[in-house]
Design a protein around this motif. Structure first.
Motif, mmCIF file in Angstrom:
data_model
loop_
_atom_site.group_PDB
_atom_site.id
_atom_site.type_symbol
_atom_site.label_atom_id
_atom_site.label_comp_id
_atom_site.label_asym_id
_atom_site.label_seq_id
_atom_site.Cartn_x
_atom_site.Cartn_y
_atom_site.Cartn_z
ATOM 1 N N GLN A 275 17.667 -2.503 -30.390
ATOM 2 C CA GLN A 275 16.533 -1.620 -30.621
ATOM 3 C C GLN A 275 16.579 -0.408 -29.696
ATOM 4 O O GLN A 275 16.300 0.725 -30.114
ATOM 5 N N TYR A 276 16.953 -0.640 -28.442
ATOM 6 C CA TYR A 276 17.032 0.477 -27.497
ATOM 7 C C TYR A 276 18.124 1.454 -27.921
ATOM 8 O O TYR A 276 17.906 2.675 -27.918
ATOM 9 N N VAL A 277 19.300 0.940 -28.267
ATOM 10 C CA VAL A 277 20.404 1.818 -28.659
ATOM 11 C C VAL A 277 20.009 2.654 -29.877
ATOM 12 O O VAL A 277 20.248 3.868 -29.925
ATOM 13 N N ARG A 278 19.392 2.043 -30.859
ATOM 14 C CA ARG A 278 18.989 2.791 -32.060
ATOM 15 C C ARG A 278 17.917 3.830 -31.733
ATOM 16 O O ARG A 278 17.888 4.915 -32.331
ATOM 17 N N SER A 279 17.051 3.504 -30.777
ATOM 18 C CA SER A 279 15.994 4.461 -30.416
ATOM 19 C C SER A 279 16.566 5.709 -29.750
ATOM 20 O O SER A 279 15.969 6.786 -29.839
ATOM 21 N N ARG A 280 17.708 5.581 -29.102
ATOM 22 C CA ARG A 280 18.342 6.738 -28.456
ATOM 23 C C ARG A 280 19.022 7.653 -29.472
ATOM 24 O O ARG A 280 19.217 8.839 -29.212
ATOM 25 N N GLY A 281 19.466 7.103 -30.598
ATOM 26 C CA GLY A 281 20.036 7.912 -31.662
ATOM 27 C C GLY A 281 21.426 8.450 -31.404
ATOM 28 O O GLY A 281 21.885 9.344 -32.127
#
Length: 306
Positions: A275-281
């Motif tokens: 989730q964190y990695v995807r939130s960074r884009g």
């Protein structure tokens, strides 16, 4: 382990809190905590997920590196560095950088492991080595202190060892011998060692113009705390090579993350990291292997987003 404990007992150059943390991890055995936050990050232990990563590399080495003439690999939080040892052994052109939080882990665990599997390859004729072989397996117990003494004292090795009440080398002699042993082979040209915090590592790379230097980044058991996600992500973003527009699908820089699905009693998990990695884009992330069972483990692959 005895050799590491002896060397730690002689160290007087580190901050007392850091030294005490590493000593505690060594001397208390199974009663010691695996991690002491901001002091010791578990590098003396071979973690279960690093074995998963090793197995994956063995099965997919050709697919991952077949298109690379000289693959560049970084292992973050390397500890005993088993995945990188495999690559150093079976990919003679690989360039590998090994990073761990604690300098003592690099000097007392990582470098000796690299030497034992490369420059000090098993040799049944070498004094001090005990080669054991069966029909399908072969193992070798290497007397690394004897090899170190050989490189330091040459023909006087037996006399030097025999004259000492405690045969172990001092920490200064050990570091000197390891440096010489690395210099005797091509490993010094193929392998770099880095210790310290991820943020400092990334900043040093930017200062030296060494960003985006690695085709593959490996890391095992480094996402157990959500507070470390930003520093880890920033390091990966700084260090992973950019895709070459002319290389097509043959060269795809990637990060392989080996982790437990859930870290009980800690804040990190595979789900929260995804989730964190995807939130960074910045990166695409996907699970490429799962162990199953109640204590699940996974391998994640991260690549640059289009």
């Amino acid at each position: 382990i005895d050799d590491v404990q002896f060397q730690l007992a002689q160290q007087d150059s580190l901050d007392d809190d850091v030294l005490d943390a590493v000593k505690q991890a060594m001397t208390m055995g199974s009663t010691a905590t695996d991690v002491i936050k901001n002091q010791y990050e578990g590098g003396l232990k071979t973690w279960e997920c690093s074995m998963d990563l090793l197995a994956y590399l063995i099965d997919h080495c050709g697919d991952l590196f077949g298109a690379y003439e000289r693959p560049r690999v970084l292992e973050v939080g390397c500890g005993t560095a088993l995945p990188s040892l495999y690559l150093l052994t079976y990919l003679p052109n690989a360039q590998v950088c090994l990073q761990d939080y604690n300098r003592d882990v690099i000097e007392l665990i990582t470098i000796p492991n690299v030497l034992a599997n490369t420059a000090l390859a098993p040799d049944s004729t070498s004094t001090g080595d005990e080669l054991q072989a069966s029909s399908d397996t072969e193992s070798c117990e290497i007397d690394i202190d004897y090899r170190r003494t050989q490189v330091l004292f040459g023909d006087d090795t037996d006399q030097i060892i025999g004259a000492r009440t405690i045969p172990e080398l001092t920490s200064e002699e050990t570091n000197d011998a390891d440096t010489r042993l690395l210099q005797r082979s091509d490993i010094q040209q193929r392998c770099a060692f880095v210790s310290g915090d991820w943020a400092n590592f990334a900043e040093a790379a930017r200062t030296r113009g060494q960003e985006h230097s690695f085709d593959l980044i490996l890391t095992s058991e480094t996402i157990y705390e959500t507070s470390s996600y930003k520093r880890l992500h920033d390091l990966l973003e700084c260090m992973l090579a950019r895709p070459s527009p002319d290389a097509g699908h043959a060269h795809v820089p990637m990060v392989l993350v080996a982790a437990k699905s859930i870290y009980f009693g800690l804040s990190g998990s595979v789900l929260s990291f995804e989730q964190y990695v995807r939130s960074r884009g910045i990166f695409a992330i996907e699970s490429i292997w799962q162990s199953g069972g109640s204590m699940g483990r996974e391998l994640l692959r991260m690549t640059w987003r289009n």
